[in-house]
Write a protein that holds these residues in place. Structure first.
Motif, mmCIF file in Angstrom:
data_model
loop_
_atom_site.group_PDB
_atom_site.id
_atom_site.type_symbol
_atom_site.label_atom_id
_atom_site.label_comp_id
_atom_site.label_asym_id
_atom_site.label_seq_id
_atom_site.Cartn_x
_atom_site.Cartn_y
_atom_site.Cartn_z
ATOM 1 N N MET A 1 0.840 -1.179 0.000
ATOM 2 C CA MET A 1 0.000 0.000 0.000
ATOM 3 C C MET A 1 0.886 1.242 0.000
ATOM 4 S SD MET A 1 -3.064 -0.782 2.697
ATOM 5 C CE MET A 1 -1.966 -0.848 4.083
ATOM 6 N N LYS A 2 0.290 2.336 -0.447
ATOM 7 C CA LYS A 2 0.956 3.632 -0.419
ATOM 8 C C LYS A 2 0.028 4.650 0.219
ATOM 9 C CE LYS A 2 3.890 3.335 -4.479
ATOM 10 N NZ LYS A 2 4.308 4.024 -5.697
ATOM 11 N N PHE A 3 0.624 5.552 0.972
ATOM 12 C CA PHE A 3 -0.087 6.712 1.505
ATOM 13 C C PHE A 3 0.292 7.873 0.604
ATOM 14 C CE2 PHE A 3 -0.186 10.594 3.987
ATOM 15 C CZ PHE A 3 -1.432 10.534 4.562
ATOM 16 N N ARG A 4 -0.714 8.522 0.037
ATOM 17 C CA ARG A 4 -0.466 9.666 -0.845
ATOM 18 C C ARG A 4 -1.097 10.912 -0.245
ATOM 19 N NH1 ARG A 4 -1.505 7.086 -6.793
ATOM 20 N NH2 ARG A 4 0.415 5.883 -6.836
ATOM 21 N N LEU A 5 -0.339 11.985 -0.273
ATOM 22 C CA LEU A 5 -0.828 13.284 0.185
ATOM 23 C C LEU A 5 -0.476 14.307 -0.874
ATOM 24 C CD1 LEU A 5 -1.961 15.241 2.364
ATOM 25 C CD2 LEU A 5 0.381 15.400 3.226
ATOM 26 N N GLU A 6 -1.481 14.999 -1.357
ATOM 27 C CA GLU A 6 -1.265 16.044 -2.343
ATOM 28 C C GLU A 6 -1.902 17.320 -1.821
ATOM 29 O OE1 GLU A 6 -2.522 17.012 -6.896
ATOM 30 O OE2 GLU A 6 -1.921 14.960 -6.412
ATOM 31 N N VAL A 7 -1.098 18.386 -1.767
ATOM 32 C CA VAL A 7 -1.572 19.670 -1.272
ATOM 33 C C VAL A 7 -1.172 20.748 -2.270
ATOM 34 C CG1 VAL A 7 -1.390 21.390 0.587
ATOM 35 C CG2 VAL A 7 -1.337 18.951 1.142
ATOM 36 N N ASP A 8 -2.140 21.529 -2.725
ATOM 37 C CA ASP A 8 -1.864 22.660 -3.603
ATOM 38 C C ASP A 8 -1.344 23.815 -2.752
ATOM 39 O OD1 ASP A 8 -2.773 21.342 -5.899
ATOM 40 O OD2 ASP A 8 -4.835 21.981 -5.542
ATOM 41 N N MET A 9 -0.161 24.310 -3.118
ATOM 42 C CA MET A 9 0.454 25.407 -2.378
ATOM 43 C C MET A 9 0.095 26.729 -3.056
ATOM 44 S SD MET A 9 2.139 23.680 -0.072
ATOM 45 C CE MET A 9 3.419 24.720 0.557
ATOM 46 N N ASP A 10 -0.076 27.770 -2.269
ATOM 47 C CA ASP A 10 -0.391 29.109 -2.766
ATOM 48 C C ASP A 10 0.892 29.741 -3.318
ATOM 49 O OD1 ASP A 10 -1.140 31.729 -3.219
ATOM 50 O OD2 ASP A 10 -1.946 32.063 -1.215
ATOM 51 N N ASP A 11 0.940 29.955 -4.631
ATOM 52 C CA ASP A 11 2.130 30.537 -5.252
ATOM 53 C C ASP A 11 2.431 31.948 -4.742
ATOM 54 O OD1 ASP A 11 2.583 28.286 -6.813
ATOM 55 O OD2 ASP A 11 1.412 29.059 -8.501
ATOM 56 N N ALA A 12 1.409 32.659 -4.281
ATOM 57 C CA ALA A 12 1.592 34.032 -3.825
ATOM 58 C C ALA A 12 2.086 34.112 -2.378
ATOM 59 C CB ALA A 12 0.280 34.802 -3.964
ATOM 60 N N ALA A 13 2.008 33.016 -1.651
ATOM 61 C CA ALA A 13 2.420 33.018 -0.241
ATOM 62 C C ALA A 13 3.936 32.973 -0.137
ATOM 63 C CB ALA A 13 1.812 31.816 0.474
ATOM 64 N N SER A 14 4.456 33.543 0.939
ATOM 65 C CA SER A 14 5.896 33.482 1.187
ATOM 66 C C SER A 14 6.284 32.062 1.578
ATOM 67 C CB SER A 14 6.276 34.448 2.309
ATOM 68 O OG SER A 14 5.783 33.969 3.558
ATOM 69 N N ALA A 15 7.566 31.767 1.513
ATOM 70 C CA ALA A 15 8.048 30.438 1.907
ATOM 71 C C ALA A 15 7.709 30.178 3.373
ATOM 72 C CB ALA A 15 9.548 30.334 1.674
ATOM 73 N N GLU A 16 7.808 31.188 4.210
ATOM 74 C CA GLU A 16 7.496 31.031 5.633
ATOM 75 C C GLU A 16 6.012 30.722 5.838
ATOM 76 O OE1 GLU A 16 7.390 33.761 9.626
ATOM 77 O OE2 GLU A 16 9.029 34.090 8.225
ATOM 78 N N GLU A 17 5.148 31.448 5.145
ATOM 79 C CA GLU A 17 3.706 31.191 5.254
ATOM 80 C C GLU A 17 3.358 29.798 4.743
ATOM 81 O OE1 GLU A 17 1.711 35.568 4.558
ATOM 82 O OE2 GLU A 17 2.554 34.521 2.848
#
Length: 65
Positions: A1-17
């Motif tokens: 089995m595999k655990f998959r996690l996909e999250v869309d990141m906000d391109d406008a957010a800073s690296a810290e955010e």
């Protein structure tokens, strides 16, 4: 089995955010995984701190059958 996690990141957010938000998502979902059987087909939407759907996690089979 595999655990998959996909999250869309906000391109406008800073690296810290982005790091802070992703860390929150990982802590929240990591803490709630005990509510699932963790079998192929299990999964759920992932929401950010603003309750917007930003991705999904799922358990998938690795069987070749």
């Amino acid at each position: 089995m595999k655990f998959r996690l996909e999250v869309d990141m906000d391109d406008a957010a800073s690296a810290e955010e982005s790091a802070r938000e992703l860390g929150r998502i990982l802590r929240y979902w990591g803490g709630n995984l005990h509510h699932y059987a963790l079998r192929p087909g299990d999964g759920s939407a992932v929401h950010d701190s603003g309750y917007r759907e930003v991705g999904r996690w799922s358990i998938v089979s690795t069987d070749a059958a």
